[in-house]
Structures are given as structure tokens and as C-alpha cells.
Write a protein that holds these residues in place. Structure first.
Motif, PDB file in Angstrom:
ATOM      1  N   ALA A  35       0.563  -1.100   0.183  1.00 19.82           N
ATOM      2  CA  ALA A  35       0.148   0.238   0.094  1.00 19.82           C
ATOM      3  C   ALA A  35       0.805   1.349   0.158  1.00 19.82           C
ATOM      4  N   LEU A  36       1.992   1.190   0.417  1.00 18.15           N
ATOM      5  CA  LEU A  36       3.043   2.279   0.655  1.00 18.15           C
ATOM      6  C   LEU A  36       3.787   2.513  -0.643  1.00 18.15           C
ATOM      7  N   SER A  37       3.746   3.776  -1.259  1.00 17.96           N
ATOM      8  CA  SER A  37       4.516   4.207  -2.284  1.00 17.96           C
ATOM      9  C   SER A  37       6.004   4.518  -1.881  1.00 17.96           C
ATOM     10  N   ALA A  38       6.677   4.778  -2.950  1.00 24.91           N
ATOM     11  CA  ALA A  38       8.110   5.449  -2.511  1.00 24.91           C
ATOM     12  C   ALA A  38       7.980   6.828  -1.800  1.00 24.91           C
ATOM     13  N   GLY A  39       6.770   7.491  -2.182  1.00 26.80           N
ATOM     14  CA  GLY A  39       6.555   9.073  -1.620  1.00 26.80           C
ATOM     15  C   GLY A  39       6.103   8.605  -0.051  1.00 26.80           C
ATOM     16  N   HIS A  40       5.377   7.717  -0.020  1.00 32.52           N
ATOM     17  CA  HIS A  40       5.007   7.373   1.540  1.00 32.52           C
ATOM     18  C   HIS A  40       6.243   6.994   2.367  1.00 32.52           C
ATOM     19  N   LEU A  41       6.959   6.235   1.962  1.00 29.46           N
ATOM     20  CA  LEU A  41       8.130   5.769   2.574  1.00 29.46           C
ATOM     21  C   LEU A  41       9.327   6.886   2.685  1.00 29.46           C
ATOM     22  N   ALA A  42       9.249   7.529   1.915  1.00 28.27           N
ATOM     23  CA  ALA A  42      10.202   8.906   2.126  1.00 28.27           C
ATOM     24  C   ALA A  42       9.577   9.785   3.061  1.00 28.27           C
ATOM     25  N   PHE A  43       8.178  10.079   3.400  1.00 28.71           N
ATOM     26  CA  PHE A  43       7.569  10.811   4.326  1.00 28.71           C
ATOM     27  C   PHE A  43       7.781  10.264   5.625  1.00 28.71           C
ATOM     28  N   ARG A  44       7.702   8.792   5.704  1.00 31.58           N
ATOM     29  CA  ARG A  44       7.878   8.211   6.794  1.00 31.58           C
ATOM     30  C   ARG A  44       9.392   8.512   7.337  1.00 31.58           C
ATOM     31  N   LYS A  45      10.161   8.246   6.381  1.00 35.02           N
ATOM     32  CA  LYS A  45      11.712   8.667   6.804  1.00 35.02           C
ATOM     33  C   LYS A  45      11.731   9.768   7.158  1.00 35.02           C
ATOM     34  N   THR A  46      11.086  11.134   6.881  1.00 41.70           N
ATOM     35  CA  THR A  46      11.442  12.337   7.079  1.00 41.70           C
ATOM     36  C   THR A  46      10.808  12.555   8.588  1.00 41.70           C
ATOM     37  N   CYS A  47       9.536  11.883   8.550  1.00 44.26           N
ATOM     38  CA  CYS A  47       8.979  12.007  10.182  1.00 44.26           C
ATOM     39  C   CYS A  47       9.860  11.459  11.310  1.00 44.26           C
ATOM     40  N   THR A 103      15.799  12.789  16.067  1.00 45.38           N
ATOM     41  CA  THR A 103      17.033  13.435  16.244  1.00 45.38           C
ATOM     42  C   THR A 103      16.282  14.802  17.300  1.00 45.38           C
ATOM     43  N   GLU A 104      14.956  15.374  16.904  1.00 43.41           N
ATOM     44  CA  GLU A 104      14.590  16.686  17.565  1.00 43.41           C
ATOM     45  C   GLU A 104      13.609  16.184  18.725  1.00 43.41           C
ATOM     46  N   ALA A 116      10.733  21.987  12.896  1.00 41.64           N
ATOM     47  CA  ALA A 116       9.948  20.965  12.513  1.00 41.64           C
ATOM     48  C   ALA A 116       9.522  21.558  10.925  1.00 41.64           C
ATOM     49  N   TYR A 117       9.291  22.756  10.688  1.00 38.22           N
ATOM     50  CA  TYR A 117       9.079  23.171   9.333  1.00 38.22           C
ATOM     51  C   TYR A 117      10.241  22.815   8.200  1.00 38.22           C
ATOM     52  N   LYS A 118      11.576  23.148   8.796  1.00 35.46           N
ATOM     53  CA  LYS A 118      12.600  22.643   8.022  1.00 35.46           C
ATOM     54  C   LYS A 118      13.054  21.209   7.968  1.00 35.46           C
ATOM     55  N   ALA A 119      12.389  20.427   8.845  1.00 32.88           N
ATOM     56  CA  ALA A 119      12.700  18.959   8.668  1.00 32.88           C
ATOM     57  C   ALA A 119      11.542  18.612   7.739  1.00 32.88           C
ATOM     58  N   GLY A 120      10.299  19.163   7.593  1.00 30.62           N
ATOM     59  CA  GLY A 120       9.435  18.848   6.385  1.00 30.62           C
ATOM     60  C   GLY A 120       8.177  18.201   7.258  1.00 30.62           C
ATOM     61  N   VAL A 121       8.089  18.415   8.519  1.00 32.53           N
ATOM     62  CA  VAL A 121       6.867  18.004   9.086  1.00 32.53           C
ATOM     63  C   VAL A 121       5.759  18.947   9.610  1.00 32.53           C
ATOM     64  N   TYR A 122       6.450  20.043   9.870  1.00 31.06           N
ATOM     65  CA  TYR A 122       5.534  21.146  10.261  1.00 31.06           C
ATOM     66  C   TYR A 122       4.628  21.656   9.025  1.00 31.06           C
ATOM     67  N   GLY A 123       4.775  21.682   7.990  1.00 27.58           N
ATOM     68  CA  GLY A 123       4.207  22.302   6.743  1.00 27.58           C
ATOM     69  C   GLY A 123       3.622  21.191   5.914  1.00 27.58           C
ATOM     70  N   TYR A 155      -1.308  10.646   6.179  1.00 22.55           N
ATOM     71  CA  TYR A 155      -1.853  10.950   7.455  1.00 22.55           C
ATOM     72  C   TYR A 155      -1.594   9.926   8.383  1.00 22.55           C
ATOM     73  N   PHE A 156      -2.024   8.546   8.073  1.00 22.45           N
ATOM     74  CA  PHE A 156      -1.426   7.404   8.945  1.00 22.45           C
ATOM     75  C   PHE A 156      -0.022   7.431   9.389  1.00 22.45           C
ATOM     76  N   ILE A 157       0.882   7.691   8.623  1.00 23.29           N
ATOM     77  CA  ILE A 157       2.181   7.812   8.618  1.00 23.29           C
ATOM     78  C   ILE A 157       2.870   8.742   9.498  1.00 23.29           C
ATOM     79  N   PHE A 158       2.134  10.128   9.481  1.00 19.08           N
ATOM     80  CA  PHE A 158       2.405  11.158  10.291  1.00 19.08           C
ATOM     81  C   PHE A 158       2.077  10.933  11.553  1.00 19.08           C
ATOM     82  N   TYR A 159       0.531  10.559  12.005  1.00 23.94           N
ATOM     83  CA  TYR A 159       0.534  10.377  13.255  1.00 23.94           C
ATOM     84  C   TYR A 159       0.881   9.186  13.844  1.00 23.94           C
ATOM     85  N   ASP A 160       1.315   8.078  13.248  1.00 27.78           N
ATOM     86  CA  ASP A 160       2.001   7.222  13.805  1.00 27.78           C
ATOM     87  C   ASP A 160       3.378   7.325  14.085  1.00 27.78           C
TER      88      ASP A 160
END
Length: 137
Positions: free
Chosen positions: A25-37, A43-44, A66-73, A95-100
Motif C-alpha cells: 500500500a505504501l508508495s516510494a513517496g509514503h516511505l520517504a515521508f515516513r523517513k522524514t517524520c 533527532t529533535e 519542524a518546518y525545515k525538517a518537512g513535518v510542520y508544513g 496521515y496514518f504515517i504522520f500520526y504513527d
């Protein structure tokens, strides 16, 4: 699924790719976003969250980090500075990835304080004039 040690630390709360009926179910974009989050949380947040919870505050600069890391925006419209996934790109798995990932510190009060814009920003985006959007978002 019980795992021990370092392997357990690498797991999300849910293994989205192996849910019945959702293989791959997870695309490369989903996996990249999970890595970002996950990187932001690891680290933070994780090294400091207990201290911040005890003090009842956190550094104001964390919003900028958080914004620079790509999660706040995440989930904001692109024209208002949204970061991947923007409002136009996001699907429910984002959204699932973000909240998880953001739940891993187990600090809901801290989370609510850091991401309080998720309560106040949507009405401004939906109903505000362009000046209000520019000032706030």
C-alpha cells in the motif's frame, strides 16, 4: 508482532504494508515521508521530550526545526508554504504515517502544543482572505 531490541525500535506502531487487503500500500513517496517524520522524531524530539514534558514547555525554535525538517508544513497548501505531502498531494496513508511516527514519543500534550496550528489553520485556509492567509500560514 513481538520483536526484541534494535529491530523493534525500527518498526512503526503499525506495519501498513502487511495489513490484510493492502499489500504494498505504501508508495516510494509514503516511505520517504515516513523517513522524514521518523528522522525528525528521533533527532529533535526523543532525546528531549521527557525534559520538555517535565518543564511544561519546549524551545520556540522547534517550530522552525519542524518546518525545515518537512513535518510542520505537511498537509498545508503548496501556495502557502506546504511541504511534502502538500494538501494537494496527501492521501490517507500520509496521515496514518504522520500520526504513527509523531506518536512515538508518547507525549500528547507536547504534540498538541507543537502542532496547535492544525486546529487554527484550517479555518483560515478555508475562509480567510489572502492577507490573513499570508500573515498566518
Amino acid at each position: 508482532m513481538a520483536m526484541a531490541g534494535a529491530e523493534e525500535d525500527k518498526m512503526s506502531f503499525w506495519d501498513w504494508d502487511n495489513l490484510p487487503g493492502n499489500p504494498g500500500a505504501l508508495s516510494a513517496g509514503h516511505l520517504a515521508f515516513r523517513k522524514t517524520c521518523r528522522a525528525f522524531v528521533d533527532t529533535e524530539l526523543m532525546p528531549y521530550v521527557d525534559e520538555w514534558e517535565e518543564k511544561g514547555t519546549f524551545p520556540k525554535e522547534l517550530h522552525q526545526s519542524a518546518y525545515k525538517a518537512g513535518v510542520y508544513g505537511a498537509f498545508w497548501p503548496k501556495k502557502l508554504g506546504g511541504t511534502f505531502p502538500t494538501a494537494e498531494e496527501a492521501d490517507m496513508f500520509h496521515y496514518f504515517i504522520f500520526y504513527d511516527e509523531l506518536a512515538r514519543p508518547c507525549a500528547s500534550g507536547f504534540y498538541a502544543s507543537l502542532f496547535t496550528h492544525s486546529i487554527g489553520l484550517p479555518p483560515i485556509i478555508a475562509l480567510g482572505n489572502e492577507k490573513q492567509k499570508a500573515d498566518v500560514a
